[in-house]
Design a protein around this motif. Structure first.
Motif, PDB file in Angstrom:
ATOM      1  N   LEU A   1       5.929  -9.013  59.582  1.00  0.00           N
ATOM      2  CA  LEU A   1       5.731  -7.622  59.194  1.00  0.00           C
ATOM      3  C   LEU A   1       6.273  -6.633  60.230  1.00  0.00           C
ATOM      4  N   ILE A   2       6.492  -7.109  61.441  1.00  0.00           N
ATOM      5  CA  ILE A   2       6.912  -6.231  62.534  1.00  0.00           C
ATOM      6  C   ILE A   2       8.390  -6.446  62.831  1.00  0.00           C
ATOM      7  N   GLU A   3       9.172  -5.404  62.604  1.00  0.00           N
ATOM      8  CA  GLU A   3      10.590  -5.448  62.958  1.00  0.00           C
ATOM      9  C   GLU A   3      10.770  -4.597  64.215  1.00  0.00           C
ATOM     10  N   MET A   4      11.101  -5.258  65.296  1.00  0.00           N
ATOM     11  CA  MET A   4      11.231  -4.601  66.594  1.00  0.00           C
ATOM     12  C   MET A   4      12.640  -4.834  67.126  1.00  0.00           C
ATOM     13  N   GLU A   5      13.346  -3.755  67.400  1.00  0.00           N
ATOM     14  CA  GLU A   5      14.652  -3.877  68.041  1.00  0.00           C
ATOM     15  C   GLU A   5      14.473  -3.529  69.514  1.00  0.00           C
ATOM     16  N   VAL A   6      14.976  -4.388  70.385  1.00  0.00           N
ATOM     17  CA  VAL A   6      14.897  -4.151  71.823  1.00  0.00           C
ATOM     18  C   VAL A   6      16.293  -3.825  72.326  1.00  0.00           C
ATOM     19  N   GLN A   7      16.428  -2.669  72.948  1.00  0.00           N
ATOM     20  CA  GLN A   7      17.693  -2.245  73.557  1.00  0.00           C
ATOM     21  C   GLN A   7      17.508  -2.287  75.062  1.00  0.00           C
ATOM     22  N   ARG A   8      18.309  -3.087  75.716  1.00  0.00           N
ATOM     23  CA  ARG A   8      18.207  -3.243  77.175  1.00  0.00           C
ATOM     24  C   ARG A   8      19.386  -2.533  77.824  1.00  0.00           C
ATOM     25  N   GLU A   9      19.111  -1.354  78.358  1.00  0.00           N
ATOM     26  CA  GLU A   9      20.149  -0.545  78.990  1.00  0.00           C
ATOM     27  C   GLU A   9      20.145  -0.701  80.501  1.00  0.00           C
ATOM     28  N   VAL A  10      19.347  -1.621  80.995  1.00  0.00           N
ATOM     29  CA  VAL A  10      19.255  -1.876  82.424  1.00  0.00           C
ATOM     30  C   VAL A  10      19.193  -3.391  82.623  1.00  0.00           C
ATOM     31  N   ASP A  11      19.872  -3.854  83.653  1.00  0.00           N
ATOM     32  CA  ASP A  11      19.904  -5.281  83.954  1.00  0.00           C
ATOM     33  C   ASP A  11      18.978  -5.524  85.138  1.00  0.00           C
ATOM     34  N   ASP A  12      17.840  -6.133  84.868  1.00  0.00           N
ATOM     35  CA  ASP A  12      16.838  -6.331  85.907  1.00  0.00           C
ATOM     36  C   ASP A  12      16.082  -7.616  85.582  1.00  0.00           C
ATOM     37  N   PRO A  13      16.070  -8.576  86.507  1.00  0.00           N
ATOM     38  CA  PRO A  13      15.375  -9.841  86.224  1.00  0.00           C
ATOM     39  C   PRO A  13      13.859  -9.667  86.069  1.00  0.00           C
ATOM     40  N   ALA A  14      13.311  -8.539  86.495  1.00  0.00           N
ATOM     41  CA  ALA A  14      11.872  -8.309  86.368  1.00  0.00           C
ATOM     42  C   ALA A  14      11.470  -7.801  84.989  1.00  0.00           C
ATOM     43  N   LEU A  15      12.455  -7.512  84.132  1.00  0.00           N
ATOM     44  CA  LEU A  15      12.133  -7.012  82.797  1.00  0.00           C
ATOM     45  C   LEU A  15      11.443  -8.090  81.976  1.00  0.00           C
TER      46      LEU A  15
END
Length: 157
Positions: A6-20
């Motif tokens: 039921l949940i459509e989630m788009e993740v946009q990663r505009e930063v490169d960080d291994p802690a994300l």
């Protein structure tokens, strides 16, 4: 249909960080918040300090980067899914705050995802009564996710 369907989630990663946090962690934090909302869609955008600063200045008139911004949608449903809006999470601010506040980084990320989603669902904290209701909901959701009260260390200072 499961909550996951039921949940459509788009993740946009505009930063490169291994802690994300990875997408699996983000989804784990999102599901309890949205489990009773039916079919929904929203975007999570993880940004650097420059973008977080620019967005906060443009939309809130605040000349500094902030940890989370929520942009509720006012558009009609798409393919039977209610459009919630967008959440912008500023990775460097979140990381800095976790250190400054003595919080585990994962817990702080989870809290800000929950906080941002609650804003998309209409919760606010501009008035004391609203803030109490929103914080109570956040505390309950964080406990369900296995995290401590996110406001506990704030209250101690």
């Amino acid at each position: 249909m499961s909550a996951n369907d039921l949940i459509e989630m788009e993740v946009q990663r505009e930063v490169d960080d291994p802690a994300l946090p990875d997408d699996e962690a983000l989804r784990r934090w999102v599901e309890p918040v949205l489990r009773e909302e039916g079919a929904v869609m929203f975007n999570l955008r993880l940004v650097d300090q420059a973008e977080g600063w620019a967005l906060n200045r443009q939309w809130r008139g605040k000349d500094y980067p902030t940890n989370v911004l929520s942009f509720p949608a006012s558009s009609p449903a798409i393919e039977g899914r209610r459009v919630l809006g967008d959440i912008v999470l500023c990775a460097p601010v979140i990381e800095r705050e976790a250190v400054e506040q003595g919080k585990a980084l994962e817990a702080h990320w989870a809290h800000l995802v929950v906080h941002g989603l609650l804003h998309l669902l209409g919760f606010d904290h501009t008035h004391a009564e609203q803030a109490e209701a929103m914080e109570a909901r956040e505390i309950a959701l964080m406990a369900e996710l296995g995290f401590d009260n996110p406001y506990e260390s704030d209250d101690a200072s």
